[in-house]
Each structure stands twice: as C-alpha cells, then as structure tokens.
Motif scaffolding. Sequence first.
Motif, PDB file in Angstrom:
ATOM      1  N   ARG A 144       2.930 -20.009  -6.334  1.00  0.00           N
ATOM      2  CA  ARG A 144       2.593 -18.829  -7.130  1.00  0.00           C
ATOM      3  C   ARG A 144       1.787 -19.237  -8.362  1.00  0.00           C
ATOM      4  O   ARG A 144       2.149 -20.165  -9.089  1.00  0.00           O
ATOM      5  N   TYR A 149      -0.936 -16.243  -4.702  1.00  0.00           N
ATOM      6  CA  TYR A 149      -0.370 -17.464  -4.141  1.00  0.00           C
ATOM      7  C   TYR A 149      -1.537 -18.381  -3.790  1.00  0.00           C
ATOM      8  O   TYR A 149      -2.560 -17.920  -3.235  1.00  0.00           O
ATOM      9  N   THR A 173       7.311 -21.549   0.318  1.00  0.00           N
ATOM     10  CA  THR A 173       7.259 -21.148  -1.089  1.00  0.00           C
ATOM     11  C   THR A 173       8.459 -21.693  -1.862  1.00  0.00           C
ATOM     12  O   THR A 173       8.522 -21.575  -3.085  1.00  0.00           O
ATOM     13  N   ALA A 221      -0.575 -11.799  -4.507  1.00  0.00           N
ATOM     14  CA  ALA A 221       0.882 -11.825  -4.374  1.00  0.00           C
ATOM     15  C   ALA A 221       1.416 -10.578  -3.684  1.00  0.00           C
ATOM     16  O   ALA A 221       2.485 -10.625  -3.064  1.00  0.00           O
ATOM     17  N   GLU A 228      10.273 -13.438  -0.766  1.00  0.00           N
ATOM     18  CA  GLU A 228      10.220 -14.898  -0.633  1.00  0.00           C
ATOM     19  C   GLU A 228      11.480 -15.379   0.083  1.00  0.00           C
ATOM     20  O   GLU A 228      12.582 -14.918  -0.190  1.00  0.00           O
TER      21      GLU A 228
END
Length: 380
Positions: A144, A149, A173, A221, A228
């Motif tokens: 991020r 991202y 992530t 994003a 996530e």
Amino acid sequence: MTVDRILPTDEAHDLLALATELADRELAPRAADFEARAEFPREVLRTLGRAGLLGLPYPEEHGGAAQPYEVYLQVLEILASRWLAVAEAVSVHTLACFPVAQYGSDELRKRLPDMLGGELLGAYCLSEPQGGSDAASLATRATRDGDDYVLSGTKAWITHAHSADFYNVFCRTGGAGPKGISCLLADAGTPGITPQAVERTMGLRSSPVAQIAFDDARVPADRLVGGEGTGFTIAMSALDSGRLGIAACAVGLAQGALDYAVGYARERQQFGRAIVDFQGLGFLLADLATQISAARALTLAAARLRDAGRPYSIEAAKAKLFATDVAMRVTTDAVQVLGGAGYVADHPVERFMREAKVLQIVEGTNQIQRLVISRALAKG
C-alpha cells in the motif's frame, strides 16, 4: 450423436438450441484454421457475449442471464464439442468475473455488465513460475502506498494474457500463508503490467498462455476485491466453480471426439464391411460412450448441488478428475479408431488428443483433485 438432455425450463431448452446454432455456425468452421495459426478468436468471444452466453450463471441485475450452473455447463459442453479453445475461454472468463460478482464492492460491480457482455475480457492470475499447485505460497506482492497498491512479481500460465482487458491478481499484502493473500482487479493497460512471450504449448494453440510481469504497477486501492487477507478464500471458491467448467469442457471434447470416430467407423470399409461392425471396435466405442455419459452425469450432479446452495467442492473435484481423465482416454482411443489417418492433421482427432492433456492440468492438476478427495475421506 444427439445427446438426450433433461432441461429445467423451456428457456434453458432455447438457450441450448442457440448455443448449438452458434457453435455450428461460428465455431466449427473456424477451429482448425485458428488452431493452425495460433490466433485467439477475440471476435468470436464478442459474438458469444452479445448473444448472452458469457454471463449465464450471473444475476440479471449485473447483466447476466441468471441461469442455473446445470444449464451453463451444458452450454460449455456444446461449445467444447466444436472448439475447445473457445469453451475454455468462456470458462476462464466466467471464472474471472466471479471475484467481482461475489465479493466486489458496489462500485466494482458497476463494471459487470461490460464484463459479462463480452466487451471486457478477463484473466485469472493465480499461478506463479515457482508455485502452481501450492497457491498459498505465492510471492507476487502488493504494498500500500497512499491511494494505490504497488504490485510486483510474476504470474504464469495465464490464459488471455495478451488479450484480456482486466486481470484478477492474487498477491501478498500481508505475511506468509493463505491469510496474507488479497485480490486486486487491475486493468490490463496499467503501466508496469507486461505480458511476456507466448508459451509454445502442445495444444489449445488458439488460446495462448503467457507469463505476466508486474513491475511496480500502481493499482488503485479501491480495486481491492473483498478485504485484505480474503484473496485465498476468493481464489479457492472461484476454483470450485472453475473445476466444473473444465469438467464440462472435457465432456464436450470427449463427445466431439467420439462423434467423429463413430462417423469415420461407419464410413471406413475393411474386409467388405464398415469397421464399426467389427465387435472389437464396436465394444471400444460402446465403452467410450458409457464413460462420457458417466462423466456428464457426475458433472451435472455437482452442478445441481451448487445450484441448491449445498456444499459441492468435493463433488466438483471428483467431476473434474473423472471427466478430464475420460477425455484423455476417449481422444486417445479416437486416434486409434482412425488408425494411421488419426495421426495426421487431416483429421481433428490428433488435435483433440493434444488438447485433452491440458484439461488434466488446469484448475488444479488431477493429482491435486485426488488429494482434495482423499483428505475429505480421511476427515470423515
């Protein structure tokens, strides 16, 4: 051979009739030429999309046709019996629409009408050069950075790599293991996303696959699908449905190979009569026909469980395992029925045999399917 089908509605009957008409008119005459040139039939996919065949199992409010999976799979079977690459493309695209349709935000779902209508073609980016079956160990990472991202890594064996308009990218992530994986919806034209050289494959040459390199590609994003850490759950859920799609493709390919072999055996004369009348060959064909019927029944039984909202993951694994093994056997024996003629490209059965092999590998190898089934048996 005409397959005797029991369909749930008159609408489904009309849909399969439309699929048969399009398969005979748009697919069958083009398959050999496109395969020989290794050219992806993008316009054929648009035609199918405009006819409503790319969004069959999805809700009408998103641009789909709200059809049961049982019906959708029979459409796939019909397409595969004429041209496997197109049926496989429909199956992959349907798989690629699943994350947004099932887990996407309201904003992301606004893209579904174009996705399901065929104007946007999708790809599913899960496998990696060092991690195919072991999906939980994937290494592609998204970090991020403000409203984006930043995505880096390499995906492998991506169908539609050079033709897709959007990619579902499963990436890390968080930390190690399944809980660190997320799913991003990335536009194919994003700077830093580069499809690599097309792989030189045994079959399905009109459906090229390639690696895709992600080099600090910035994905907004708000393109995160689900939250996530939900990516592995999304991927596995999508694959359950995708395995049924591959099973249906396998049934269709096997049916097409059997139909061609039977037609040839009726015409080919040896020792003063058609070779289909020799018991050794006739019994072989009878066994193949029986295996195809069994594969079709197993696949549709799993689909009915899905349609009823009941657990179907293990049955999907069984269907994928059995149907693709049947397709390999049927296409191999179809070559044998034609003898020397089956070994040359003048007849399509040599292509059918090459194509069948990949179905035992994609959407989880058949060894993985056996692992899934055996683990379920061990748990009781």
